[in-house]
Motif scaffolding. Structure first.
Motif, PDB file in Angstrom:
ATOM      1  N   THR A   1      54.234   8.973-112.896  1.00 18.68           N
ATOM      2  CA  THR A   1      52.963   8.254-112.905  1.00 18.68           C
ATOM      3  C   THR A   1      52.542   7.891-111.481  1.00 18.68           C
ATOM      4  O   THR A   1      51.372   8.057-111.100  1.00 18.68           O
ATOM      5  CB  THR A   1      53.074   6.978-113.757  1.00 18.68           C
ATOM      6  OG1 THR A   1      53.294   7.344-115.112  1.00 18.68           O
ATOM      7  CG2 THR A   1      51.807   6.137-113.660  1.00 18.68           C
TER       8      THR A   1
ATOM      9  N   ARG B   1      49.459  18.856-113.328  1.00 20.49           N
ATOM     10  CA  ARG B   1      50.594  19.005-114.232  1.00 20.49           C
ATOM     11  C   ARG B   1      51.833  19.267-113.382  1.00 20.49           C
ATOM     12  O   ARG B   1      51.801  20.040-112.432  1.00 20.49           O
ATOM     13  CB  ARG B   1      50.351  20.160-115.199  1.00 20.49           C
ATOM     14  CG  ARG B   1      51.444  20.355-116.250  1.00 20.49           C
ATOM     15  CD  ARG B   1      50.955  21.304-117.338  1.00 20.49           C
ATOM     16  NE  ARG B   1      51.962  21.490-118.373  1.00 20.49           N
ATOM     17  CZ  ARG B   1      52.775  22.543-118.434  1.00 20.49           C
ATOM     18  NH1 ARG B   1      52.696  23.508-117.525  1.00 20.49           N
ATOM     19  NH2 ARG B   1      53.663  22.644-119.407  1.00 20.49           N
TER      20      ARG B   1
ATOM     21  N   SER C   1      61.082   4.813-115.093  1.00 22.42           N
ATOM     22  CA  SER C   1      60.298   5.683-115.971  1.00 22.42           C
ATOM     23  C   SER C   1      58.899   5.981-115.456  1.00 22.42           C
ATOM     24  O   SER C   1      58.159   6.744-116.096  1.00 22.42           O
ATOM     25  CB  SER C   1      60.193   5.056-117.366  1.00 22.42           C
ATOM     26  OG  SER C   1      59.513   3.808-117.286  1.00 22.42           O
TER      27      SER C   1
ATOM     28  N   LEU D   1      63.069  12.934-119.202  1.00 22.62           N
ATOM     29  CA  LEU D   1      62.380  12.838-120.485  1.00 22.62           C
ATOM     30  C   LEU D   1      61.873  11.427-120.778  1.00 22.62           C
ATOM     31  O   LEU D   1      60.974  11.250-121.609  1.00 22.62           O
ATOM     32  CB  LEU D   1      63.306  13.305-121.608  1.00 22.62           C
ATOM     33  CG  LEU D   1      63.767  14.764-121.530  1.00 22.62           C
ATOM     34  CD1 LEU D   1      64.645  15.103-122.728  1.00 22.62           C
ATOM     35  CD2 LEU D   1      62.595  15.723-121.435  1.00 22.62           C
ATOM     36  N   GLN D   2      62.430  10.432-120.111  1.00 21.88           N
ATOM     37  CA  GLN D   2      61.997   9.041-120.310  1.00 21.88           C
ATOM     38  C   GLN D   2      60.779   8.664-119.464  1.00 21.88           C
ATOM     39  O   GLN D   2      60.317   7.513-119.522  1.00 21.88           O
ATOM     40  CB  GLN D   2      63.152   8.091-120.003  1.00 21.88           C
ATOM     41  CG  GLN D   2      64.270   8.137-121.038  1.00 21.88           C
ATOM     42  CD  GLN D   2      65.542   7.438-120.589  1.00 21.88           C
ATOM     43  OE1 GLN D   2      65.592   6.830-119.512  1.00 21.88           O
ATOM     44  NE2 GLN D   2      66.586   7.539-121.401  1.00 21.88           N
ATOM     45  N   GLN D   3      60.236   9.605-118.712  1.00 19.65           N
ATOM     46  CA  GLN D   3      59.056   9.306-117.900  1.00 19.65           C
ATOM     47  C   GLN D   3      57.862   8.947-118.781  1.00 19.65           C
ATOM     48  O   GLN D   3      57.661   9.531-119.851  1.00 19.65           O
ATOM     49  CB  GLN D   3      58.710  10.508-117.016  1.00 19.65           C
ATOM     50  CG  GLN D   3      59.735  10.796-115.935  1.00 19.65           C
ATOM     51  CD  GLN D   3      59.860   9.643-114.947  1.00 19.65           C
ATOM     52  OE1 GLN D   3      58.892   9.236-114.295  1.00 19.65           O
ATOM     53  NE2 GLN D   3      61.067   9.099-114.847  1.00 19.65           N
ATOM     54  N   ASP D   4      57.065   7.988-118.317  1.00 23.47           N
ATOM     55  CA  ASP D   4      55.910   7.565-119.111  1.00 23.47           C
ATOM     56  C   ASP D   4      54.664   8.406-118.827  1.00 23.47           C
ATOM     57  O   ASP D   4      53.596   8.164-119.395  1.00 23.47           O
ATOM     58  CB  ASP D   4      55.621   6.072-118.922  1.00 23.47           C
ATOM     59  CG  ASP D   4      55.365   5.679-117.462  1.00 23.47           C
ATOM     60  OD1 ASP D   4      55.117   6.578-116.626  1.00 23.47           O
ATOM     61  OD2 ASP D   4      55.417   4.474-117.162  1.00 23.47           O
TER      62      ASP D   4
ATOM     63  N   ARG E   1      59.118  20.117-124.015  1.00 21.17           N
ATOM     64  CA  ARG E   1      58.778  20.311-122.602  1.00 21.17           C
ATOM     65  C   ARG E   1      59.897  21.000-121.827  1.00 21.17           C
ATOM     66  O   ARG E   1      59.686  21.464-120.702  1.00 21.17           O
ATOM     67  CB  ARG E   1      58.454  18.960-121.961  1.00 21.17           C
ATOM     68  CG  ARG E   1      57.170  18.329-122.473  1.00 21.17           C
ATOM     69  CD  ARG E   1      57.018  16.898-122.013  1.00 21.17           C
ATOM     70  NE  ARG E   1      58.066  16.037-122.579  1.00 21.17           N
ATOM     71  CZ  ARG E   1      58.115  14.721-122.397  1.00 21.17           C
ATOM     72  NH1 ARG E   1      57.202  14.115-121.664  1.00 21.17           N
ATOM     73  NH2 ARG E   1      59.078  14.004-122.943  1.00 21.17           N
TER      74      ARG E   1
ATOM     75  N   ASP F   1      63.495  18.441-126.758  1.00 23.65           N
ATOM     76  CA  ASP F   1      62.133  18.160-126.313  1.00 23.65           C
ATOM     77  C   ASP F   1      61.390  19.463-125.999  1.00 23.65           C
ATOM     78  O   ASP F   1      61.909  20.326-125.285  1.00 23.65           O
ATOM     79  CB  ASP F   1      62.190  17.270-125.063  1.00 23.65           C
ATOM     80  CG  ASP F   1      60.845  16.660-124.732  1.00 23.65           C
ATOM     81  OD1 ASP F   1      59.949  17.413-124.314  1.00 23.65           O
ATOM     82  OD2 ASP F   1      60.691  15.436-124.873  1.00 23.65           O
TER      83      ASP F   1
ATOM     84  N   PHE G   1      53.376  12.137-119.349  1.00 23.75           N
ATOM     85  CA  PHE G   1      53.879  13.146-120.284  1.00 23.75           C
ATOM     86  C   PHE G   1      53.499  14.581-119.930  1.00 23.75           C
ATOM     87  O   PHE G   1      54.057  15.514-120.514  1.00 23.75           O
ATOM     88  CB  PHE G   1      53.386  12.827-121.702  1.00 23.75           C
ATOM     89  CG  PHE G   1      53.909  11.519-122.227  1.00 23.75           C
ATOM     90  CD1 PHE G   1      55.213  11.428-122.682  1.00 23.75           C
ATOM     91  CD2 PHE G   1      53.103  10.396-122.236  1.00 23.75           C
ATOM     92  CE1 PHE G   1      55.712  10.226-123.160  1.00 23.75           C
ATOM     93  CE2 PHE G   1      53.592   9.188-122.712  1.00 23.75           C
ATOM     94  CZ  PHE G   1      54.903   9.099-123.169  1.00 23.75           C
ATOM     95  N   ASP G   2      52.543  14.774-119.027  1.00 19.82           N
ATOM     96  CA  ASP G   2      52.056  16.128-118.777  1.00 19.82           C
ATOM     97  C   ASP G   2      52.934  16.834-117.746  1.00 19.82           C
ATOM     98  O   ASP G   2      52.583  16.953-116.574  1.00 19.82           O
ATOM     99  CB  ASP G   2      50.599  16.103-118.310  1.00 19.82           C
ATOM    100  CG  ASP G   2      49.952  17.486-118.374  1.00 19.82           C
ATOM    101  OD1 ASP G   2      50.578  18.405-118.946  1.00 19.82           O
ATOM    102  OD2 ASP G   2      48.842  17.644-117.850  1.00 19.82           O
TER     103      ASP G   2
END
Length: 252
Positions: A99, A3, A95, A25-28, A56, A54, A30-31
């Protein structure tokens, strides 16, 4: 699966912080938690940040004695396995940055990672000024004036717990000292992602003038001394020269 704790420290960043937040926030992936540390800005930074709802986001508005104390305050609030900093006038390039970093940490036995970045015009992030191609890590590179780009530097929180946070007795070179301490002194296992992941606006505090660059160079020397390390006689000559060479590696 690790995380992430992504940290943005800001003070009077109303002109750019919205773009920074959006790119996170646009990252694909999510954790992650997104820690925003505002040093009691006097412009409308607070209002802009609060427009983002958001869950997060972990926002704190707290007075500090400078960027590195603010960064340490944010580290203390972090709960993720891996910590990274994205400054309030920088943006992630696309984005899938998280990942890609997640995949690297899952497949490599490392405690830290870094990538490339591009310097962009302060008023137009699509206009490339120069590129910072970091290259694969080799400990000898530090002796030759090298350092990884700090906005691309992802480190496990356990490393901060073991080896400490940013030094507050350095004004320009605390990020350099921290990376020198982690990678060169304590040999933290690190890998390189050969991708550009950050657009960094020109005009950082250590590069805004030749006077500041000279002060930063003096602190670079102090960083080695504080860690009981011995650089080469040309280490601090090569460090600014490496930045100048970045103007000649355009690919776009």
């Amino acid at each position: 699966m690790p995380r992430f704790s992504i940290i943005t420290v800001v003070f009077n960043g109303a002109k750019t912080v919205s773009e920074t937040i959006s790119s996170v926030l646009q990252q694909d992936f999510f954790d992650f938690e997104y820690i925003i540390q505002d040093g009691e800005s006097t412009d409308n930074t607070d209002e802009i940040i609060k427009r983002f709802s958001d869950p997060r986001i972990k926002y704190e508005r707290k007075k500090d004695d400078g960027i590195y104390e603010a960064m340490n305050n944010a580290i203390a609030r972090a709960t993720g396995d891996i910590i990274a900093f994205l400054h309030s006038d920088d943006v992630y390039l696309n984005s899938n940055v998280l990942t890609q970093m997640n995949q690297l940490f899952l497949t490599k036995p490392v405690d830290a990672a870094y990538a490339d970045l591009i310097y962009v015009d302060r008023f137009n992030v699509m206009k490339v000024i120069r590129q910072w191609k970091a290259g694969q890590y080799n400990k000898i590179k530090f002796l030759n004036g090298w350092m990884p780009p700090h906005p691309t530097f992802f480190v496990k929180r356990s490393v901060y717990l073991q080896f400490g946070n940013f030094r507050l007795d350095l004004y320009y070179a605390s990020d350099y000292e921290l990376m020198l301490r982690f990678l060169f002194k304590y040999n933290v296992a690190v890998d390189y992602l050969p991708q550009e992941i950050v657009r960094m606006r020109t005009g950082g505090m250590s590069n805004v003038s030749w006077g500041n660059r000279w002060k930063a160079n003096r602190e670079d020397k102090l960083a080695w001394k504080l860690n009981g390390l011995n650089p080469r006689f040309f280490t601090f000559l090569f460090k600014p020269l490496r930045k100048m060479l970045q103007f000649f590696v355009f690919s776009r």
